[in-house]
Motif scaffolding. Sequence first.
Motif, short mmCIF file in Angstrom:
data_model
loop_
_atom_site.label_atom_id
_atom_site.label_comp_id
_atom_site.label_asym_id
_atom_site.label_seq_id
_atom_site.Cartn_x
_atom_site.Cartn_y
_atom_site.Cartn_z
N GLY A 10 77.55 -19.34 11.19
CA GLY A 10 78.93 -19.08 10.79
C GLY A 10 79.34 -17.63 10.75
N ARG A 11 78.48 -16.73 11.24
CA ARG A 11 78.84 -15.31 11.23
C ARG A 11 79.87 -15.01 12.31
N ILE A 12 80.51 -13.87 12.18
CA ILE A 12 81.50 -13.38 13.14
C ILE A 12 80.93 -12.17 13.85
N ARG A 13 80.94 -12.22 15.17
CA ARG A 13 80.57 -11.05 15.96
C ARG A 13 81.85 -10.28 16.27
N PHE A 14 82.03 -9.18 15.54
CA PHE A 14 83.23 -8.35 15.66
C PHE A 14 82.89 -7.24 16.66
N LEU A 15 83.46 -7.32 17.86
CA LEU A 15 82.97 -6.45 18.92
C LEU A 15 84.05 -6.21 19.96
N ARG A 16 83.72 -5.32 20.87
CA ARG A 16 84.54 -5.13 22.06
C ARG A 16 83.63 -5.09 23.28
N ASN A 17 84.08 -5.71 24.35
CA ASN A 17 83.34 -5.67 25.61
C ASN A 17 83.58 -4.34 26.30
N VAL A 18 82.50 -3.68 26.68
CA VAL A 18 82.54 -2.49 27.52
C VAL A 18 81.89 -2.88 28.84
N MET A 19 82.39 -2.34 29.93
CA MET A 19 81.99 -2.82 31.26
C MET A 19 80.48 -2.88 31.45
N GLY A 20 79.73 -1.96 30.89
CA GLY A 20 78.28 -2.07 30.89
C GLY A 20 77.61 -1.61 32.17
N LEU A 21 76.36 -2.05 32.34
CA LEU A 21 75.54 -1.59 33.45
C LEU A 21 75.94 -2.21 34.78
N TRP A 22 76.93 -3.08 34.77
CA TRP A 22 77.47 -3.63 36.01
C TRP A 22 77.80 -2.53 37.01
N ILE A 23 78.42 -1.45 36.53
CA ILE A 23 78.83 -0.37 37.44
C ILE A 23 77.62 0.22 38.14
N LEU A 24 76.57 0.49 37.38
CA LEU A 24 75.35 1.05 37.96
C LEU A 24 74.66 0.03 38.87
N GLN A 25 74.64 -1.23 38.45
CA GLN A 25 74.03 -2.28 39.28
C GLN A 25 74.71 -2.38 40.64
N GLU A 26 76.03 -2.30 40.65
CA GLU A 26 76.76 -2.37 41.91
C GLU A 26 76.49 -1.14 42.77
N CYS A 27 76.34 0.03 42.14
CA CYS A 27 76.00 1.23 42.91
C CYS A 27 74.64 1.06 43.58
N LEU A 28 73.66 0.58 42.84
CA LEU A 28 72.33 0.37 43.40
C LEU A 28 72.36 -0.64 44.54
N ARG A 29 73.18 -1.68 44.38
CA ARG A 29 73.29 -2.69 45.44
C ARG A 29 73.86 -2.08 46.71
N VAL A 30 74.92 -1.28 46.56
CA VAL A 30 75.54 -0.65 47.73
C VAL A 30 74.59 0.35 48.38
N TRP A 31 73.86 1.10 47.56
CA TRP A 31 72.90 2.06 48.10
C TRP A 31 71.67 1.39 48.72
N GLY A 32 71.45 0.12 48.37
CA GLY A 32 70.28 -0.58 48.87
C GLY A 32 68.98 -0.03 48.35
N THR A 33 68.98 0.41 47.09
CA THR A 33 67.78 1.02 46.53
C THR A 33 67.38 0.32 45.24
N THR A 34 66.09 0.30 45.00
CA THR A 34 65.55 -0.18 43.72
C THR A 34 64.88 0.96 42.97
N GLU A 35 65.13 2.20 43.39
CA GLU A 35 64.44 3.35 42.82
C GLU A 35 65.18 3.90 41.59
N LEU A 36 65.54 3.02 40.68
CA LEU A 36 66.25 3.46 39.49
C LEU A 36 65.43 4.42 38.63
N PRO A 37 64.13 4.19 38.40
CA PRO A 37 63.37 5.14 37.57
C PRO A 37 63.46 6.58 38.10
#
Length: 477
Positions: free
Chosen positions: A282-309
């Motif tokens: 019964g708790r309430i999660r009081f929050l806001r969505n921020v776009m998150g790592l989606w932006i970075l994930q899409e960049c890596l996909r376009v670059w075709g790289t898995t070399e994030l480290p």
Amino acid sequence: MKRVAAVDLGASSGRVMLGAVGDGRLHLTEVHRFWNGPVRVRDTLHWDILHLHRAMLDGLRSTGPVDGIGIDSWAVDYGLLDNAGRLLSNPVHYRDARTDGVMERVLESVPAADLYDITGLQQLPFNTICQLVVEPFLSQAETLLMIPDLLGYWLTGEIGAERTNASTTQLYDVRARAWSEQLAARVGVPPGVLPGLREPGDVIGTLLPAVAEETGLDPATPVIAVGSHDTASAVVAVPAEGERFAYISSGTWSLVGLELDQPVLTDEARAANFTHEGGVDGRIRFLRNVMGLWILQECLRVWGTTELPRLLREAAEVPPFAVLIDPDAPEFLAPGNMPRRIEEHCRATGQEPPSSRAALVRCVLESLALAYRRTLRQAQTIADRQVDVLHVIGGGSQNELLCQLTADACGLPVLAGPVEASALGNVLVQARALGEPLPDLGAMRALVRSTLHLRRYEPQGKPADWDAAESRMFGTG
């Protein structure tokens, strides 16, 4: 010791985890991982729901005998059943363009203040209510099932709606803790398609004979409703002590907020676009969505790289605050060429685009940290709740640079982990339903703390530098 299967579906991958709880111990092992992502058919972006069902069955076959099964996934998306219980169409992905401009149509029927007063939800263009307004199969539908409820139906034949995911639809009355049939009718959604509500911990049913044969599991195995919105399950596993904590469930999206006993349905909360989602117990999660790592994930996909480290190591050496973006800008929502969109966003805001891939990574992570800082400060003010520590859970908790930048930006110690928070919360709710002595969230969180190693990041740097960067990015101080 209770041995359970947690089906944990993320917006880019899914997994079936085998959990064991008992004698003060908590274990989690991945037994099956599978791809999940959008499939474009002509001009519509879908989820491949039959692939997910097949992958779930394959994973359950790998677990061996279990005492229970629970399913959690992302929110807002759904399947529609006809009067024979058949799926009318493949579920549409929330990033599909069909809801562009639809929120304005919803607000013509229900003013924004009324909508917020009933549902307490953040105005997002892909909320279920917006999808249903343009749903071509709605008139043929007998039942609406959120994604975990749909998969649970295919396992058991039982229809229902788990409360935490129902609360994300913008058709749920957050005060009454029930569907708002009046609201549904006002926007043209037949209230009869909204199924009865379940609580996390309720037994949905047992396995259909065909499912038991397919998986090799005992047909008496119960399928248990958990916090079926993956963030609801993840927050169960926040290893917090007491009430003075905030969390970031960090993955494709970043959900930044507090856990409250009651909603805060004020004009200030609505103006800041905060959401009130149902939590376990019964708790309430009081929050806001921020776009998150989606932006970075899409960049890596376009670059075709898995070399994030390597990119993260190089990004740590890039001078700070050279380029900043608003991660919640609408141009970053849909799949596509994210590096090019960032370049265009920078030019439109009078900035030189990042000069290298490492500089772009630094730009994304600093911008996220600033968005977290702003959101967390607003949440504390609106809810009149001060926090002493910030917990970062989910996949983003592995990103050491992001965790350190978040500690620096927010001026709070960051405790990072667990990574598999959604699956752990899923397992814990199942274990309690099966009789393990976990009477409340405090007991569940204590078990997580005693089991897992957490990394701690202390704030560094100058707060004034972050003040100046926030002022640049948001026009605030």
